[in-house]
Write a protein that holds these residues in place. Structure first.
Motif, short mmCIF file in Angstrom:
data_model
loop_
_atom_site.label_atom_id
_atom_site.label_comp_id
_atom_site.label_asym_id
_atom_site.label_seq_id
_atom_site.Cartn_x
_atom_site.Cartn_y
_atom_site.Cartn_z
N MET A 1 -71.47 -19.26 -31.85
CA MET A 1 -72.80 -19.08 -32.45
C MET A 1 -72.68 -18.77 -33.95
SD MET A 1 -74.84 -16.77 -29.65
CE MET A 1 -75.65 -17.49 -28.21
N LEU A 2 -71.62 -18.04 -34.32
CA LEU A 2 -71.48 -17.54 -35.69
C LEU A 2 -71.67 -18.61 -36.77
CD1 LEU A 2 -68.64 -14.85 -35.88
CD2 LEU A 2 -70.96 -14.71 -36.77
N PRO A 3 -70.88 -19.72 -36.74
CA PRO A 3 -71.05 -20.72 -37.81
C PRO A 3 -72.40 -21.40 -37.79
CG PRO A 3 -69.44 -21.47 -36.16
CD PRO A 3 -69.78 -20.05 -35.83
N ARG A 4 -73.06 -21.39 -36.59
CA ARG A 4 -74.38 -22.05 -36.49
C ARG A 4 -75.51 -21.14 -36.95
NH1 ARG A 4 -72.02 -24.15 -31.16
NH2 ARG A 4 -73.06 -22.46 -30.06
N LYS A 5 -75.17 -19.84 -37.01
CA LYS A 5 -76.13 -18.82 -37.47
C LYS A 5 -77.43 -18.83 -36.66
CE LYS A 5 -74.39 -17.97 -42.09
NZ LYS A 5 -73.88 -16.66 -41.71
N ARG A 6 -77.30 -18.93 -35.36
CA ARG A 6 -78.46 -18.75 -34.48
C ARG A 6 -77.95 -18.43 -33.09
NH1 ARG A 6 -78.17 -24.61 -34.57
NH2 ARG A 6 -77.85 -25.28 -32.42
N GLY A 7 -78.80 -17.72 -32.32
CA GLY A 7 -78.43 -17.42 -30.95
C GLY A 7 -79.00 -16.10 -30.49
N SER A 8 -79.08 -15.96 -29.18
CA SER A 8 -79.53 -14.71 -28.59
C SER A 8 -78.68 -14.43 -27.36
CB SER A 8 -81.02 -14.82 -28.21
OG SER A 8 -81.44 -13.62 -27.60
N LEU B 1 -86.04 -8.22 -32.45
CA LEU B 1 -85.43 -7.22 -31.55
C LEU B 1 -83.94 -7.46 -31.42
CD1 LEU B 1 -87.71 -6.83 -28.40
CD2 LEU B 1 -86.58 -5.01 -29.63
N THR B 2 -83.16 -6.52 -31.84
CA THR B 2 -81.73 -6.62 -31.59
C THR B 2 -81.15 -5.21 -31.43
OG1 THR B 2 -79.67 -7.73 -32.25
CG2 THR B 2 -80.88 -6.62 -34.02
N MET B 3 -79.98 -5.14 -30.75
CA MET B 3 -79.29 -3.87 -30.49
C MET B 3 -80.14 -2.92 -29.65
SD MET B 3 -77.66 -3.45 -34.30
CE MET B 3 -76.87 -1.88 -33.99
N MET C 1 -73.34 -9.21 -35.49
CA MET C 1 -73.99 -10.53 -35.51
C MET C 1 -75.29 -10.55 -36.32
SD MET C 1 -72.26 -12.70 -33.65
CE MET C 1 -70.61 -12.08 -33.79
N ALA C 2 -75.89 -9.36 -36.55
CA ALA C 2 -77.21 -9.31 -37.18
C ALA C 2 -77.28 -10.07 -38.52
CB ALA C 2 -77.65 -7.86 -37.36
N PRO C 3 -76.25 -9.96 -39.38
CA PRO C 3 -76.34 -10.69 -40.66
C PRO C 3 -76.33 -12.21 -40.47
CG PRO C 3 -74.58 -9.04 -40.70
CD PRO C 3 -75.04 -9.14 -39.29
N ARG D 1 -79.03 -12.35 -32.28
CA ARG D 1 -79.50 -11.10 -31.70
C ARG D 1 -78.74 -10.79 -30.40
NH1 ARG D 1 -84.13 -11.21 -29.72
NH2 ARG D 1 -84.40 -13.47 -29.57
N VAL D 2 -78.48 -9.50 -30.20
CA VAL D 2 -77.75 -9.08 -29.00
C VAL D 2 -78.45 -7.87 -28.40
CG1 VAL D 2 -75.50 -8.39 -28.07
CG2 VAL D 2 -75.58 -9.82 -30.11
N ASN D 3 -78.84 -7.97 -27.14
CA ASN D 3 -79.56 -6.89 -26.47
C ASN D 3 -79.07 -6.71 -25.04
OD1 ASN D 3 -81.89 -6.13 -28.42
ND2 ASN D 3 -82.00 -8.38 -28.35
N CYS D 4 -79.47 -5.61 -24.44
CA CYS D 4 -79.21 -5.39 -23.02
C CYS D 4 -80.52 -5.25 -22.28
CB CYS D 4 -78.42 -4.08 -22.81
SG CYS D 4 -76.68 -4.22 -23.19
N VAL D 5 -80.48 -5.59 -21.01
CA VAL D 5 -81.55 -5.22 -20.08
C VAL D 5 -80.91 -4.30 -19.05
CG1 VAL D 5 -83.07 -6.02 -18.22
CG2 VAL D 5 -83.00 -7.25 -20.40
N SER D 6 -81.50 -3.15 -18.83
CA SER D 6 -80.98 -2.21 -17.84
C SER D 6 -81.94 -2.09 -16.68
CB SER D 6 -80.75 -0.83 -18.49
OG SER D 6 -79.55 -0.85 -19.21
N PRO D 7 -81.61 -2.76 -15.56
CA PRO D 7 -82.50 -2.67 -14.40
C PRO D 7 -82.35 -1.33 -13.71
CG PRO D 7 -80.97 -4.56 -14.24
CD PRO D 7 -80.46 -3.65 -15.33
#
Ligand code: NAD
Length: 260
Positions: free
Chosen positions: A130-137, A245-247, A174-176, A180-186
Motif C-alpha cells: 500500500m505504501l508506494p500507492r499511498k492509499r489503503g485502509s 479515522l485512524t489509530m 502509515m498516516a503520512p 488508515r489503520v484501525n481496530c474493531v473490538s467485538p
C-alpha cells in the motif's frame, strides 16, 4: 446499492479468517458492497463453500496465517489476479483457556503465534504494498479482552492488547501516506469461538447476566452480538465514510466493557 460504505465497490480486499464466524460476516458484507475479495482461512472446505455461495470475483486461499511464506504468496497472487489490495480485514484469532498459573507453554505460544505474529505477517505483507500507492485502509479485529481482564484468558487478553497496540503503531507509521489503520473490538459474539467458551461453563447465561466470581461484568444490552453487527463496523472503517479515522479501536460490545 446505496453508498452506505462509500468507496468499497470495485476495490480489492483481503479477509483473513473468512470461513467462519466474524470473518465470514465481514466477507459477506464486503461482497455485498461490491468488492473483489481474497478470502484466507485454514479451513479449506469452509472457504470453498463460501466462495461457491458468493459467486464471482472471489479467490480463496486455504492457508495458515502463521506461515509467512504462504501469506506473502497469497497477497502477491491476489494482486496479480484481482489488482492492488486497498482494504485488509484481518479477522483470524484463537482462544486458549486456562488460568495463568496452569496455562501450558503450548497454549501460550499458539495464542501469540496466531493472534500476534500472524497479525504482523499479514499487516506487513499488505501495508508494504500500500505504501508506494499511498492509499489503503486496514482493520484488525482485536477484542474487548484487550482492555477488560477476564479470568482464564490471560494469554488471549494479552495477545489482543498486543494486536491493538501494534495496529496503533502501524497507523502512526502509515498516516503520512494516507493509509488508515484501525481496530474493531467485538464483545461476545455468537460464533464457534463463543460456543466453545460457553461449553466450558456450567451456566453459560452468566456471560450475559454477569458473574461476581468470574467475568464480573455482563452485557448491558442483554444479548450476544451477531457477526453482521461486527461486520458493519469493519466495513465502515474500511470504507471512505471513515476517511478521517485512524489509530482507533471501535468497541462493538453492547456495553459489555462498560465504556472502558
Ligand atoms: N466471538 C467473539 O465473541 C469474539 C469477541 C471478541 C473478539 N473476537 C475476535 O474475532 C475474531 C474472529 O473470531 P470468531 O469468533 O469469528 O472465531 P471462530 O473460531 O468462529 O472463527 C475463526 C476463523 O479463523 C480461522 N483460523 C483460525 N486459526 C487460523 C490460522 N492459523 N490460519 C488461518 N485461519 C485460521 C478458523 O478456521 C475460523 O474460520 C478473532 O480474532 C477473535 O479473537 C471474537
Amino acid at each position: 446499492m446505496s453508498d452506505e460504505f462509500a468507496g468499497l465497490k470495485g476495490t480489492v480486499g483481503l479477509v483473513t479468517g473468512a470461513a467462519k464466524g466474524i470473518g465470514e460476516g465481514v466477507a459477506r458484507k464486503l461482497h455485498g458492497a461490491g468488492m473483489k475479495l481474497a478470502l484466507a482461512d485454514v479451513d479449506g472446505d469452509g472457504l470453498k463453500a463460501m466462495a461457491g455461495e458468493l459467486g464471482g470475483d472471489v479467490l480463496t486461499f486455504p492457508l495458515d496465517v502463521t506461515d509467512g511464506a504462504a501469506v506473502e504468496a497469497c497477497v502477491a497472487e491476489t494482486e496479480d489476479k484481482l489488482g492492488p489490495i486497498d482494504r485488509l480485514a484481518h479477522v483470524v484469532g484463537i482462544q486458549r483457556f486456562g488460568p495463568i498459573a496452569e496455562l501450558s507453554d503450548e497454549d501460550f505460544d499458539a495464542t501469540f503465534n496466531v493472534n500476534v505474529r500472524a497479525a504482523f505477517l499479514v499487516a506487513r505483507a499488505v501495508s508494504k504494498r500500500m505504501l508506494p500507492r499511498k492509499r489503503g485502509s486496514i482493520v484488525a479485529v482485536a477484542s474487548t479482552a484487550a482492555r477488560t481482564p477476564r479470568i482464564g484468558q490471560g494469554a488471549y487478553c494479552a495477545s489482543k492488547a498486543a494486536v491493538a497496540q501494534m495496529m496503533c503503531v502501524l497507523g502512526l507509521e502509515m498516516a503520512p501516506h494516507d493509509i488508515r489503520v484501525n481496530c474493531v473490538s467485538p464483545g461476545v459474539t455468537e460464533t464457534g469461538m463463543v460456543q466453545r467458551l460457553m461449553a466450558t461453563m456450567e451456566t453459560p447465561e452468566v456471560v450475559i447476566k454477569g458473574s461476581l466470581d468470574g467475568f464480573r461484568v455482563g452485557v448491558p444490552i442483554g444479548r450476544l452480538a451477531r457477526s453482521e453487527e461486527i461486520a458493519d463496523a469493519v466495513a465502515y472503517l474500511l470504507s471512505d465514510r471513515s476517511s478521517y479515522l485512524t489509530m482507533q479501536d471501535i468497541v462493538v460490545d453492547g456495553g459489555g466493557a462498560l465504556g472502558a
